[in-house]
Design an enzyme around this catalytic site. Structure first.
Site, PDB file in Angstrom:
ATOM      1  N   GLU A   1      29.185  64.336  -2.182  1.00 19.53           N
ATOM      2  CA  GLU A   1      30.080  64.028  -3.303  1.00 19.53           C
ATOM      3  C   GLU A   1      31.525  64.419  -3.001  1.00 19.53           C
ATOM      4  O   GLU A   1      32.458  63.654  -3.251  1.00 19.53           O
ATOM      5  CB  GLU A   1      29.603  64.739  -4.576  1.00 19.53           C
ATOM      6  CG  GLU A   1      28.209  64.357  -5.044  1.00 19.53           C
ATOM      7  CD  GLU A   1      28.010  62.862  -5.200  1.00 19.53           C
ATOM      8  OE1 GLU A   1      29.001  62.102  -5.313  1.00 19.53           O
ATOM      9  OE2 GLU A   1      26.856  62.426  -5.188  1.00 19.53           O
TER      10      GLU A   1
ATOM     11  N   HIS B   1      24.518  51.420  -1.016  1.00 19.36           N
ATOM     12  CA  HIS B   1      23.635  52.498  -0.561  1.00 19.36           C
ATOM     13  C   HIS B   1      22.607  51.986   0.439  1.00 19.36           C
ATOM     14  O   HIS B   1      21.951  52.786   1.108  1.00 19.36           O
ATOM     15  CB  HIS B   1      22.930  53.141  -1.748  1.00 19.36           C
ATOM     16  CG  HIS B   1      23.868  53.766  -2.727  1.00 19.36           C
ATOM     17  ND1 HIS B   1      24.450  53.059  -3.745  1.00 19.36           N
ATOM     18  CD2 HIS B   1      24.343  55.028  -2.835  1.00 19.36           C
ATOM     19  CE1 HIS B   1      25.238  53.857  -4.443  1.00 19.36           C
ATOM     20  NE2 HIS B   1      25.190  55.058  -3.898  1.00 19.36           N
TER      21      HIS B   1
END
Length: 710
Positions: A396, A483
């Protein structure tokens, strides 16, 4: 997060680790295509030529300064980023701001175009890499970003652009009212599950340039919540002349003290005192704080406090446990970037982000949010599996680094590279931490049990093992969810680090295949990380795709280790192992059939005005005549391609004219692949790409020359 048509809830959960982008970031990007005509020229023998258009790469006007050849495996430390203090970095940015008008003139930008300094990276040898964004008549230019590489002497060595298209004259008068743009955006946001009835901000005028055609447009951002409870930040670009949607992207891309953590065991946390209590405030790392949202979905939350400075009990039932994991992950990520790359803080300015835990209720995701400059973590299914593991935290925060540097669009192939960058750096954080409870591996999210069966979220050695990710590049990979398309770069990183085949590392069994069935030898994870970071911060732009990522990582490898080094060849072979580009050329590794690819990627300057330059490859291991469909791939960086005459010269002196000069061909660069009938000459020997500059006033260099024998 909106689920693609036909996707199950489990599939949307598999696309878990992700981030949030600022309004100025955007997806998509056009690439100008170079064209050329094939002509027949006979000298001693005739070679029949057929031209094919090829995609141009990032605009690089002048060749990078050649680094001294270093010993094999020895790092050229002059090309490493300098460890700058915040004040030194601020001084570099002030200097870049003071000269940005002059820079715009040198780059031949229009009178209405201005540059804004976003970041400056300085190598130890004094080379600087200044990242700019652009405005036109005061309007943001989405897709106008560029990076200027400057030598210590002050000479501009290289310019890398998100798009090589020219802005020209664009009308800034809109035929469509902002209300129409907002209405369109709200309708699209409703499809994502948002119940918002107004945009977060009034639509703003922008120049959309990401697809190569400058267009006056509106950017509208709509908030609210998506269907699964994820915050919504839908960016919609609409044509200001027609009202039609040009593009859209989701700004939230979901992802999945001394403390008793759930995933990393008992760790030391840096905290602060507040009266008779302690707080999760790490003043040693820019003042990073960890907050408790207590299952809310907005605001900062409350700063964690504790009377005895012992945080959590190792179980999800104690609210402090997730906080300890998040606080620890943030500290390790900060230290990783500082110690590994000399980067202090996500933006390199010494300022900390902050963390929020216990977001929502049974929220099975985590995300990075540029607007609050923070990481946010859900508690997982039934609030029993917080997404606060070490590699998730590194993932993140690394989205923040990408946003502060390359700003990779979160769509198409650049979106896959964005996601992969966070996976790669998150993996780097895990290995850097050297935590006995969470040993380094090439698995993503293996601790958070997001699948409910103990399997990881993603695999780097063979990404397809997750059921959806791509092992290799294909023409349609950019259409996949980011992803899944990230698998190509994740697989490249594993091959570059560890090589192909079966092996056991830290107790985990891996078996990494290659697209061409040929082996790849790894160069080591530490070197692979240095190459990826240098490419991210100095070579990649918002529109970088996989082909450009190969170019960028090769440039980084050349600067760090030398163009003849095993590391450089390792980058070539690892990309070839995922079907991006060819293997190490110049005699390389031809397949057993006797076919093969031979490449010279050394930069060779082209003298300006009636001068010529040649790039050579030595073809070995192929007997008999050359084929009738010899593939000739050319990449020439030049500010005016009309100046150039380009020939392929065979070993016996015969040549084929690939491109003639033309005063009417004013575009930059020559990039493409030609098919040549070379059956009249022998295959073995030295082949040359000969480039003649027949006019003065423009400069360039041969960037890459490759022959492929089918």
């Amino acid at each position: 997060m909106a689920t693609r048509p036909g996707a199950t809830q489990k599939e949307s959960v598999l696309r878990s680790i992700s981030h949030r982008r600022t309004p100025h970031a955007f997806p998509g990007g056009g690439r100008r295509r170079a064209t050329a005509t094939g002509a027949l020229v006979a000298v001693a023998a005739m070679l029949a030529v057929g031209a094919q258009a090829g995609a141009a790469s990032a605009d690089t006007h002048t060749p990078a300064a050649k680094k001294p050849i270093t010993l094999a495996g020895k790092l050229d430390t002059g090309s490493l980023p300098a460890k700058l203090t915040p004040s030194a970095r601020a001084e570099l940015i002030r200097g870049a701001n003071a000269t940005k008008a002059d820079t715009a003139k040198r780059l031949n930008l229009g009178a209405k175009e201005k540059l804004t300094v976003k970041d400056v990276v300085k190598d130890r040898d004094g080379t600087t890499h200044t990242r700019y964004e652009r405005t036109y008549a005061g309007l943001p230019v989405l897709g106008g970003d560029l990076v200027v590489q400057t030598a210590k002497s002050g000479k501009t060595e290289k310019v890398t652009r998100a798009t090589t298209a020219k802005l020209g004259n664009v009308s800034t008068t809109a035929a469509v009212k902002p209300a129409a743009a907002e209405k369109k955006a709200l309708a699209l946001a409703k499809d994502a599950g948002s119940a918002k009835t107004t945009a977060d901000k009034a639509p703003r005028k922008v120049i959309w340039m990401a697809d190569g055609k400058p267009t006056l447009a509106y950017e509208t951002v709509v908030g609210g919540l998506q269907d699964d409870g994820t915050p919504n930040q839908l960016h919609v670009i609409t044509d200001a002349a027609t009202g039609k949607k040009i593009f859209q992207w989701q700004g939230i891309e979901t992802s999945t003290g001394t403390g008793n953590t759930e995933y990393s065991g008992t760790v030391s946390l840096s905290t602060s005192t507040s009266g008779s209590s302690y707080t999760l405030n790490d003043t040693t790392r820019g003042g990073h704080k960890t907050y408790n949202l207590n299952h809310g979905t907005s605001g900062t939350g409350s700063l964690f406090t504790d009377p005895d400075d012992t945080w959590g009990d190792g179980t999800p039932n104690n609210a402090q446990t997730a906080a300890a994991d998040a606080h620890y992950g943030a500290a390790e990520t900060w230290d990783y970037y500082k110690d590994t790359f000399g980067r202090t803080g996500i933006r390199g300015d010494g300022a900390a982000a902050y963390s929020r835990v216990h977001y929502g209720n049974s929220y099975v995701n985590a995300f990075w949010d540029d607007s609050c400059f923070c990481m946010t973590y859900g508690d997982g299914q039934n609030n029993q599996d917080p997404l606060t593991a070490l590699d998730v935290a590194g993932h993140e925060m690394s989205h923040g680094v990408t946003a502060a540097t390359a700003g990779l669009n979160y769509s198409g192939e650049s979106g896959g590279l964005n996601e992969a960058t966070s996976d790669i750096m998150g993996t780097g954080v895990e290995w850097y931490a050297n935590n006995a409870s969470d040993k380094g591996d090439y698995l993503i999210g293996e601790k958070i049990d997001i699948n409910g069966n103990g399997t990881p979220l993603r695999y780097m050695d063979q990404p397809s093992k997750d059921g959806g990710s791509a092992d290799y590049w294909s023409s349609g990979v950019g259409n996949e969810d980011v992803h899944y398309s990230s698998g190509v770069a994740n697989h490249f990183f594993y091959l570059l680090s560890e090589g192909s085949g079966a092996k056991t590392i830290n107790g985990v069994n891996y078996n990494s295949p290659t697209s061409d069935g040929l082996p790849v030898t790894g160069i080591g994870r530490d070197k692979a990380l240095q190459i990826w970071y240098k490419a991210l911060t100095e070579q990649f732009t918002s529109t970088t795709n996989y082909a450009s990522a190969r170019t960028g990582t090769l440039a980084a490898a050349s600067a760090l280790y030398g163009a003849s080094s095993p590391e450089y060849k390792g980058v070539e072979n690892a990309w070839a192992g995922v079907n991006v580009g060819s293997r190490d050329g110049g005699g390389g590794n031809p397949p057993p059939s006797g076919n093969g690819t031979f490449e010279n990627s050394n930069n060779i300057n082209i003298p300006d005005g009636y001068g010529s330059a040649s790039s050579s490859v030595s073809v070995t291991g192929i007997s008999g005549a050359a084929p009738s469909n010899l593939q000739v791939s050319v990449d020439i960086k030049h500010s005016y391609r009309g100046d150039l005459v380009v020939d392929l010269v065979a070993p016996n002196g015969a040549y084929a004219r690939l491109k003639n000069s033309s005063p009417y061909d004013s575009a930059a660069n020559v990039s493409g692949t030609w098919t040549v009938d070379a059956s009249s000459v022998a295959a073995a020997g030295t082949w040359k790409l000969r480039v003649q500059d027949v006019y003065t006033g423009d400069t360039g260099y041969i960037d890459d020359f490759k022959l492929t024998f089918p």
